[in-house]
Write a protein that holds these residues in place. Structure first.
Motif, PDB file in Angstrom:
ATOM      1  N   TRP A 131       1.022  -1.285  -0.106  1.00  0.00           N
ATOM      2  CA  TRP A 131      -0.207   0.031  -0.601  1.00  0.00           C
ATOM      3  C   TRP A 131       0.402   1.446  -0.212  1.00  0.00           C
ATOM      4  O   TRP A 131       0.164   1.779   0.165  1.00  0.00           O
ATOM      5  CB  TRP A 131      -0.910  -0.085   1.366  1.00  0.00           C
ATOM      6  N   PHE A 151      -1.156   3.266   9.284  1.00  0.00           N
ATOM      7  CA  PHE A 151      -1.821   2.295  11.355  1.00  0.00           C
ATOM      8  C   PHE A 151      -1.932   0.705  10.977  1.00  0.00           C
ATOM      9  O   PHE A 151      -1.978   0.312  11.144  1.00  0.00           O
ATOM     10  CB  PHE A 151      -3.014   3.179  10.581  1.00  0.00           C
ATOM     11  N   PHE A 152      -2.243   0.307   9.107  1.00  0.00           N
ATOM     12  CA  PHE A 152      -2.325  -1.207   9.054  1.00  0.00           C
ATOM     13  C   PHE A 152      -0.482  -1.564   8.986  1.00  0.00           C
ATOM     14  O   PHE A 152      -1.346  -3.034   9.545  1.00  0.00           O
ATOM     15  CB  PHE A 152      -2.846  -0.907   7.604  1.00  0.00           C
ATOM     16  N   SER A 195       1.032   5.983   3.227  1.00  0.00           N
ATOM     17  CA  SER A 195       0.904   6.320   3.194  1.00  0.00           C
ATOM     18  C   SER A 195       0.946   6.389   4.508  1.00  0.00           C
ATOM     19  O   SER A 195       0.574   5.515   5.217  1.00  0.00           O
ATOM     20  CB  SER A 195      -0.627   6.802   2.311  1.00  0.00           C
ATOM     21  N   GLY A 196      -0.423   7.830   5.334  1.00  0.00           N
ATOM     22  CA  GLY A 196      -0.821   7.098   6.799  1.00  0.00           C
ATOM     23  C   GLY A 196      -1.642   6.309   6.734  1.00  0.00           C
ATOM     24  O   GLY A 196      -1.164   5.583   8.074  1.00  0.00           O
ATOM     25  N   ARG A 197      -2.723   6.094   5.298  1.00  0.00           N
ATOM     26  CA  ARG A 197      -3.238   4.619   6.334  1.00  0.00           C
ATOM     27  C   ARG A 197      -2.923   3.547   6.795  1.00  0.00           C
ATOM     28  O   ARG A 197      -2.852   2.808   7.001  1.00  0.00           O
ATOM     29  CB  ARG A 197      -4.849   5.162   4.989  1.00  0.00           C
TER      30      ARG A 197
END
Length: 256
Positions: free
Chosen positions: A104, A112-113, A107-109
């Protein structure tokens, strides 16, 4: 053709693992009719890769002792098993988190994951170890009644309890290898000089199985009051089989 080939292969493997063939090979190696006890180590010996891994992933003595007891319940002994488990705890979060970032991006998301994946990766070795412990405890619980029956036969035939434990470990090696290994450790501790009751208590402490604890408590009471060990074992075996039958009926009653 495949079925015949697989059948022949399994026949050869089971023939080599048969108790009678194994006993003949042990007698031939020993050169006499005496019982050969497999070598079981009671202390750790750091050699080769295990020693290098132990130096790379050190643990405090308290944590190492706690981890050693958990691994022993799963059937893994020695420094190498502790080093591999610790290394997996360190590498699994990096692997899981890195795979998420590679898939992914950064990125910020995705970060997090990736953190969540790293937490899951850290928990997976512990969950796998707990699953292995549960499987081994179930194997020991299922084979304990047969082991007690073998002890009864040997004791009533006139052998000592220590020799009965040796015989039971040999006969159960094919059907219940986990229980046979624990009985070998028990016998090794007795031969090393530990009192028999203390060795049985260590057996219960290693396995953490309720039926084993009940067996050890019965052995302690029998030794304290001087009652017949064969009669006590027979009563315990009958109670275990009734308990197993009741558990089976309870599980069957819960089915749809």
């Amino acid at each position: 053709a495949v079925a015949v080939l697989v059948g022949l292969l399994m026949s050869v493997v089971l023939a080599r693992l048969a108790p009678a063939r194994r006993r003949l090979e042990e007698i031939a190696v020993a050169g006499s009719g005496s019982v050969v006890i497999p070598e079981v180590r009671l202390t750790d010996r750091q050699e080769g890769v295990a020693a290098r891994l132990a130096r790379v992933v050190p643990r405090s003595p308290k944590d190492a002792s706690r981890l050693a007891r958990r691994l022993a319940r799963a059937g893994y002994h020695g420094v190498g098993a502790r080093a591999v488990y610790t290394l997996s705890e360190l590498l699994a979060p990096v692997l899981f988190g890195g795979l998420v970032l590679l898939a992914w991006g950064f990125s910020g998301r995705a970060l997090f994951f990736a953190v969540l994946a790293a937490i899951v990766g850290y928990m997976i070795p512990g969950l796998v170890l707990q699953r292995l412990i549960s499987i081994r405890q179930k194997q020991i619980r299922n084979g304990l009644a047969d082991a007690v029956d073998l002890l009864i036969v040997c004791v009533e035939a006139g052998t000592s309890l220590d020799q009965a434990v040796v015989k039971a470990s040999q006969e159960l090696r094919l059907s219940y290898p986990a229980l046979a290994e624990e009985l070998q450790y028990l016998n090794t501790e007795v031969r090393a000089g530990k009192p028999r009751l203390e060795a049985f208590r260590n057996f219960a402490e290693r396995t953490k199985v309720d039926d084993v604890r009940a067996l050890v408590a019965m052995m302690v009471q029998t030794d304290r009051f001087g009652t017949s060990i064969a009669q006590a074992l027979r009563t315990f075996a009958d109670a275990m089989r009734v308990k197993r039958r009741q558990n089976a009926e309870e599980r069957a009653g819960k089915l749809g």
